[in-house]
Design an enzyme around this catalytic site. Structure first.
Site, PDB file in Angstrom:
ATOM      1  CB  ALA A 150      -0.842  -0.005   1.221  1.00  0.00           C
ATOM      2  CD  GLN A 156       8.384  -8.782   5.358  1.00  0.00           C
ATOM      3  OE1 GLN A 156       9.223  -8.554   4.358  1.00  0.00           O
ATOM      4  NE2 GLN A 156       7.270  -7.995   5.608  1.00  0.00           N
ATOM      5  CG  ASP A 179      22.476   3.121  -5.629  1.00  0.00           C
ATOM      6  OD1 ASP A 179      22.266   3.990  -4.966  1.00  0.00           O
ATOM      7  OD2 ASP A 179      22.248   2.116  -4.986  1.00  0.00           O
ATOM      8  CG  HIS A 234      20.703   1.812  -1.364  1.00  0.00           C
ATOM      9  ND1 HIS A 234      21.070   2.488  -2.689  1.00  0.00           N
ATOM     10  CD2 HIS A 234      19.599   2.291  -0.934  1.00  0.00           C
ATOM     11  CE1 HIS A 234      19.825   3.154  -2.775  1.00  0.00           C
ATOM     12  NE2 HIS A 234      19.175   3.089  -1.482  1.00  0.00           N
TER      13      HIS A 234
END
Ligand code: NAD
Ligand code: LMR
Length: 341
Positions: free
Chosen positions: A11, A109, A164, A192
């Site tokens: 969402a 997860q 990147d 990152h």
């Protein structure tokens, strides 16, 4: 063949671009996909609206759209997962704050993916701090018991540095007046984060060494070096923060675009072209084993990704790669102290 693809944070801002482009691309390619959308309980009801809009696009590729707040349900049998859901960095937040806020999500997860995803599933972590979140998820996946007795290898967990890479392509193209597709062998190394190393050492523009082309447009080799160190690298490495500053929110459409580039190339191959992917190190280029660090990678037509090996590095390249790897090592230690590993 129908692929089942999970998207977490479904969402949120990135997903609002990613889901529609994913379905549009699959439709254009004549593919079939099932989408599994995951959100936190407080936001899961909004996914009915996302589902309705996806349905209203009448994408031929979309066989099924399911949503849930249960990671095990979301990841059962998936072929690929985009792990986007997490708190984005707000102005003033540093990466340690983010790790503390988001590490728990990736532990949970990772376990659910390890237990239920296909044994060769591809996992793309977008949520920040992406490299270390991928490391946390990979570690927890290894420990998850599976009914088929297999294991979802840590090598299937990657983090997004393609944004990147794309930023670097765009900056170099703008400076040289070349097209982005004429640029090859550009690489992002490391994290990152601001310590990443956008590397033009081996890059070519229309087949000519990038530093030679830059020397021509900048007015000599010294001016070219100065542009790379003083402009190109800080612009690419600081672009995420600059977008937050300018937009009041972190990059979303460009992140979604890069995530799709990452999974598409990882699935279908790069035909010899280099792409940047944060993958598990086995000690390549002195990056400590186990860290998920960005490297120049190629992907074969069968979808197997490998780090480009055998590059000769200068002292300057070496020290920039080492600095970013040191930051990743620090993040690994922080994650460990926080109990996420
Ligand atoms: P957003 O706040 O718009 O959306 C994040 C969504 O994730 C929210 O809807 C939230 O409810 C959901 N979420 C939070 N915890 C969850 C969980 N446990 N399970 C499932 N969903 C959960 O943020 P966004 O702009 O979409 O950005 C998402 C992440 O991507 C951030 O961490 C951001 O920093 C990161 N990001 C990474 C890159 C990259 O190149 N790697 C680029 C841009 C943004
Ligand atoms: C980005 O690169 O745009 C994101 O990772 C945002 C950030 O926090 O830097």
């Amino acid at each position: 063949m129908t692929r089942t693809i999970a998207v977490t944070g479904a969402a949120g801002s990135i997903a609002y671009s990613l889901l529609f482009r994913l379905a549009a691309e699959a439709s254009a390619e004549g593919e079939r996909i099932r989408l599994r959308l995951l959100e936190i309980p407080a936001a899961v009801e909004r996914l009915e609206g996302v589902r309705m809009e996806l349905e209203d696009c009448a994408f031929p590729a979309l066989e099924e759209i399911a949503y849930t707040a249960d990671p095990e349900e979301a990841f059962a049998g998936v072929d690929a997962a985009f792990l986007v859901g997490s708190a984005p960095r707000r102005p003033g937040m540093d990466r340690a704050d983010l790790l503390e806020a988001n590490g728990r999500i990736f532990a949970e997860q990772g376990r659910a993916l390890g237990a239920g995803a296909q044994p060769d599933a591809r996992v793309v972590v977008v949520g920040n701090p992406a490299n270390t979140n991928a490391l946390i998820a990979a570690e927890h996946a290894q420990r998850a018991p599976r009914t088929d007795g297999g294991v979802l290898s840590a090598d299937r967990f990657t983090a997004l540095t393609r944004l990147d890479h794309n930023r670097a392509l765009a900056q170099l193209a703008a400076r040289t007046g070349a097209s982005v597709e004429s640029i090859e062998r550009l690489a992002i190394w490391g994290n990152h984060s601001n310590t990443q190393f956008p590397d033009l050492g081996g890059a070519a523009v229309a087949g000519e060494p990038a530093m030679q082309v830059l020397a021509r447009v900048c007015g000599g080799p010294d001016a070219a070096e100065a542009w790379v160190a003083g402009d190109f690298i800080p612009t690419v490495a600081g672009r995420g923060g600059a977008v937050i500053e300018a937009r009041g929110a972190s990059s979303a459409a460009s992140a979604a675009s890069a995530a799709l580039d990452h999974l598409r190339d990882w699935t279908h191959g790069t035909r010899g072209r280099w792409v940047s992917m944060a993958v598990r190190s086995h000690g390549e280029y002195g990056v400590p084993a186990g860290l998920i660090s960005s490297f120049p990678c190629v992907v074969d037509a069968d979808g197997s990704a490998r780090i480009v090996e055998g590059l000769e590095l200068t002292g300057e390249q070496r020290s920039r790669i080492d600095a970013s790897a040191a930051e990743l090592e620090e993040e690994r230690q922080t994650a460990d102290h926080l109990g996420f590993l």
